[in-house]
Design a protein around this motif. Sequence first.
Motif, PDB file in Angstrom:
ATOM      1  N   GLU A 279       3.901 -29.302  12.511  1.00  0.00           N
ATOM      2  CA  GLU A 279       4.808 -30.256  13.164  1.00  0.00           C
ATOM      3  C   GLU A 279       4.460 -30.451  14.636  1.00  0.00           C
ATOM      4  N   ARG A 280       3.862 -29.440  15.233  1.00  0.00           N
ATOM      5  CA  ARG A 280       3.423 -29.539  16.634  1.00  0.00           C
ATOM      6  C   ARG A 280       2.075 -30.223  16.771  1.00  0.00           C
ATOM      7  N   GLY A 281       1.455 -30.580  15.655  1.00  0.00           N
ATOM      8  CA  GLY A 281       0.163 -31.243  15.701  1.00  0.00           C
ATOM      9  C   GLY A 281      -1.021 -30.308  15.610  1.00  0.00           C
ATOM     10  N   VAL A 282      -0.768 -29.028  15.291  1.00  0.00           N
ATOM     11  CA  VAL A 282      -1.851 -28.058  15.132  1.00  0.00           C
ATOM     12  C   VAL A 282      -2.485 -28.246  13.749  1.00  0.00           C
ATOM     13  N   THR A 283      -3.788 -28.442  13.712  1.00  0.00           N
ATOM     14  CA  THR A 283      -4.507 -28.619  12.450  1.00  0.00           C
ATOM     15  C   THR A 283      -4.592 -27.286  11.703  1.00  0.00           C
ATOM     16  N   VAL A 284      -4.413 -27.325  10.376  1.00  0.00           N
ATOM     17  CA  VAL A 284      -4.531 -26.130   9.535  1.00  0.00           C
ATOM     18  C   VAL A 284      -5.631 -26.366   8.505  1.00  0.00           C
ATOM     19  N   VAL A 285      -6.597 -25.455   8.458  1.00  0.00           N
ATOM     20  CA  VAL A 285      -7.736 -25.579   7.541  1.00  0.00           C
ATOM     21  C   VAL A 285      -7.712 -24.434   6.531  1.00  0.00           C
ATOM     22  N   PRO A 286      -7.714 -24.729   5.222  1.00  0.00           N
ATOM     23  CA  PRO A 286      -7.787 -23.657   4.216  1.00  0.00           C
ATOM     24  C   PRO A 286      -9.216 -23.165   4.041  1.00  0.00           C
ATOM     25  N   HIS A 287      -9.361 -21.839   4.022  1.00  0.00           N
ATOM     26  CA  HIS A 287     -10.667 -21.188   3.949  1.00  0.00           C
ATOM     27  C   HIS A 287     -10.728 -20.359   2.675  1.00  0.00           C
TER      28      HIS A 287
ATOM     29  N   GLU B 110     -13.955 -34.737  13.170  1.00  0.00           N
ATOM     30  CA  GLU B 110     -13.030 -34.698  14.294  1.00  0.00           C
ATOM     31  C   GLU B 110     -13.212 -33.409  15.098  1.00  0.00           C
ATOM     32  N   ARG B 111     -12.871 -33.486  16.395  1.00  0.00           N
ATOM     33  CA  ARG B 111     -12.952 -32.322  17.264  1.00  0.00           C
ATOM     34  C   ARG B 111     -11.767 -31.416  16.971  1.00  0.00           C
ATOM     35  N   LEU B 112     -12.047 -30.163  16.658  1.00  0.00           N
ATOM     36  CA  LEU B 112     -10.983 -29.220  16.344  1.00  0.00           C
ATOM     37  C   LEU B 112     -10.528 -28.442  17.577  1.00  0.00           C
TER      38      LEU B 112
ATOM     39  N   GLU C  56      -5.324 -28.466  -4.038  1.00  0.00           N
ATOM     40  CA  GLU C  56      -3.875 -28.520  -3.817  1.00  0.00           C
ATOM     41  C   GLU C  56      -3.497 -27.953  -2.453  1.00  0.00           C
ATOM     42  N   ARG C  57      -4.178 -26.915  -2.028  1.00  0.00           N
ATOM     43  CA  ARG C  57      -3.887 -26.326  -0.727  1.00  0.00           C
ATOM     44  C   ARG C  57      -4.299 -27.258   0.407  1.00  0.00           C
ATOM     45  N   ALA C  58      -5.435 -27.932   0.229  1.00  0.00           N
ATOM     46  CA  ALA C  58      -5.868 -28.893   1.249  1.00  0.00           C
ATOM     47  C   ALA C  58      -4.853 -30.017   1.400  1.00  0.00           C
ATOM     48  N   GLU C  59      -4.348 -30.504   0.289  1.00  0.00           N
ATOM     49  CA  GLU C  59      -3.367 -31.594   0.342  1.00  0.00           C
ATOM     50  C   GLU C  59      -2.032 -31.123   0.911  1.00  0.00           C
ATOM     51  N   ALA C  60      -1.610 -29.907   0.541  1.00  0.00           N
ATOM     52  CA  ALA C  60      -0.338 -29.384   1.034  1.00  0.00           C
ATOM     53  C   ALA C  60      -0.347 -29.191   2.548  1.00  0.00           C
ATOM     54  N   LEU C  61      -1.521 -28.891   3.098  1.00  0.00           N
ATOM     55  CA  LEU C  61      -1.643 -28.642   4.534  1.00  0.00           C
ATOM     56  C   LEU C  61      -2.068 -29.876   5.318  1.00  0.00           C
ATOM     57  N   GLY C  62      -2.387 -30.972   4.626  1.00  0.00           N
ATOM     58  CA  GLY C  62      -2.909 -32.147   5.311  1.00  0.00           C
ATOM     59  C   GLY C  62      -4.192 -31.843   6.046  1.00  0.00           C
ATOM     60  N   ALA C  63      -5.036 -31.007   5.441  1.00  0.00           N
ATOM     61  CA  ALA C  63      -6.248 -30.521   6.107  1.00  0.00           C
ATOM     62  C   ALA C  63      -7.335 -31.596   6.165  1.00  0.00           C
ATOM     63  N   PRO C  64      -8.129 -31.625   7.256  1.00  0.00           N
ATOM     64  CA  PRO C  64      -9.219 -32.592   7.343  1.00  0.00           C
ATOM     65  C   PRO C  64     -10.460 -32.166   6.569  1.00  0.00           C
TER      66      PRO C  64
ATOM     67  N   ASP D 181     -17.095 -33.191  -5.540  1.00  0.00           N
ATOM     68  CA  ASP D 181     -16.471 -34.216  -6.386  1.00  0.00           C
ATOM     69  C   ASP D 181     -15.011 -33.873  -6.712  1.00  0.00           C
ATOM     70  N   ALA D 182     -14.672 -32.579  -6.708  1.00  0.00           N
ATOM     71  CA  ALA D 182     -13.329 -32.163  -7.103  1.00  0.00           C
ATOM     72  C   ALA D 182     -12.365 -32.054  -5.930  1.00  0.00           C
ATOM     73  N   LEU D 183     -12.871 -32.069  -4.700  1.00  0.00           N
ATOM     74  CA  LEU D 183     -12.014 -31.853  -3.530  1.00  0.00           C
ATOM     75  C   LEU D 183     -11.655 -33.172  -2.859  1.00  0.00           C
ATOM     76  N   PRO D 184     -10.442 -33.274  -2.319  1.00  0.00           N
ATOM     77  CA  PRO D 184      -9.996 -34.530  -1.711  1.00  0.00           C
ATOM     78  C   PRO D 184     -10.494 -34.734  -0.280  1.00  0.00           C
ATOM     79  N   VAL D 185     -11.094 -33.699   0.306  1.00  0.00           N
ATOM     80  CA  VAL D 185     -11.582 -33.760   1.688  1.00  0.00           C
ATOM     81  C   VAL D 185     -12.975 -33.148   1.738  1.00  0.00           C
ATOM     82  N   PRO D 186     -13.724 -33.370   2.833  1.00  0.00           N
ATOM     83  CA  PRO D 186     -15.070 -32.794   2.927  1.00  0.00           C
ATOM     84  C   PRO D 186     -15.068 -31.274   2.820  1.00  0.00           C
ATOM     85  N   LEU D 187     -16.200 -30.742   2.370  1.00  0.00           N
ATOM     86  CA  LEU D 187     -16.405 -29.309   2.204  1.00  0.00           C
ATOM     87  C   LEU D 187     -17.422 -28.819   3.232  1.00  0.00           C
ATOM     88  N   ALA D 188     -17.154 -27.658   3.821  1.00  0.00           N
ATOM     89  CA  ALA D 188     -18.126 -26.968   4.662  1.00  0.00           C
ATOM     90  C   ALA D 188     -18.329 -25.570   4.096  1.00  0.00           C
ATOM     91  N   VAL D 189     -19.549 -25.068   4.147  1.00  0.00           N
ATOM     92  CA  VAL D 189     -19.850 -23.748   3.584  1.00  0.00           C
ATOM     93  C   VAL D 189     -20.407 -22.837   4.662  1.00  0.00           C
TER      94      VAL D 189
END
Length: 433
Positions: free
Chosen positions: A48-56, A2-4, A78-86, A134-142
């Motif tokens: 709540e305003r629709g701003v995406t949050v990504v854990p780094h 998705e476009r960030l 857990e942090r990715a899920e708590a933030l609804g991160a893509p 395999d352990a993460l619920p969303v894609p990983l970028a490095v």
Amino acid sequence: MERLGTGIGWRPEIADAVERMPGIDWVEVVAENLCPGHVPESLRRLRERGVTVVPHGVSLGLGGADRPDAARLLALAERAEALGAPLVTEHIAFVRAGGPLTASPRLEAGHLLPVPRTRDALDVLCENIRIAQDALPVPLAVENIAALISWPGEEMTEGQFLYDLADRTGVRLLIDVANLHTNHVNRGEDPAEALAGLPLEAIAYVHVAGGFERDGVWHDSHAHPVPRPVLDILTDLASRVSPPGVLLERDENFPEPGELERELGAIREAVEKSGGARADGAWRAAAPAEPSRVSTDPARQRLALAQTALLSALVAGTPVPEGFDRVRLGVQARALAGKRADVVAKVAPELPVILGAGYRPAFLAYAQGAPMTDGYRRDALTFAEQLLGGKLTDARVRRELRGWWLERSGPTPRSRRPAVRLARATQRVLLRH
């Protein structure tokens, strides 16, 4: 992917300013500084305003010889899920060494250190990334990192290393153009050549940050304005691929909100200046290659020995491994010790209050003979223990330091609130005058 859009690194010190900034499409938060059950209200309002949050993440050490720690992976998930991160992001780096693979004490760098661009390191990194994926619920970028030092005997350029990594694992890439500039100054690597060798379709987003040059060495400080050469590299990248997102990183020495907004404007202009990309940045890589059935254990053993020797030279004063630049290793060692002093001062803000101007020289002297083995909080306690076991001539400092140590390490601490402890220590210092 998705476009960030355009984003900024969210930090508690600028949380209010970030909420008020116009044109912020997304933010990035340091994963280790976030508790999943207690997401800061500022981040909640942004979401709540629709701003995406990504854990780094900064502590996995995917480039280290050990397989990723399951508890650290669970925490990042857990942090990715708590933030609804893509997606979530981490670094191509090692942050610790030693342990069972080398039958030596575990050492912590407290910093991101470069991985050698060798086949051994690539094999280990690929397996570690597959474990993480395999352990993460969303894609990983490095992310590619900045480095003051170069490994001897490297077998690939940065572009070749990252291309093979993405091809073998399907992992996405977080490209830091400030780190490309750092490696240009410190290691003579051409940013344009590095960009030309990258798998452009694998880019998840881009980091932009500032730094400073001292004695011919570029320090990626994240505490200074973004310089023109970094913006020029961003323009070059944007002419090759349309990045899904671009983010400004600032970790300290925060300027007024208006200055941050001007930097974001300069970043947008640098992307627009490219005149449009010749390649589409959407993620469309083929499925990653099947993992090799050959054991990586021999490669892990060799990598462990090499990384432990390097880290020990940096933090424990052991001999410099053959082939490394002794001067650059000295610069890196001093930088690591300085960062330890800065972070411990944040983790335990009472210590600089109690010790005053003597804090930093005392900590740097301690760091020379006491490598970090178990994180910054333990480091602060060990530092205090060493001072208390030495020759503190000021009776009041000794008394206050002992009280702080008992409060932190005793069976029933008097207060668990850092603000209360800091207020008490500050009050004691003021009463002296």
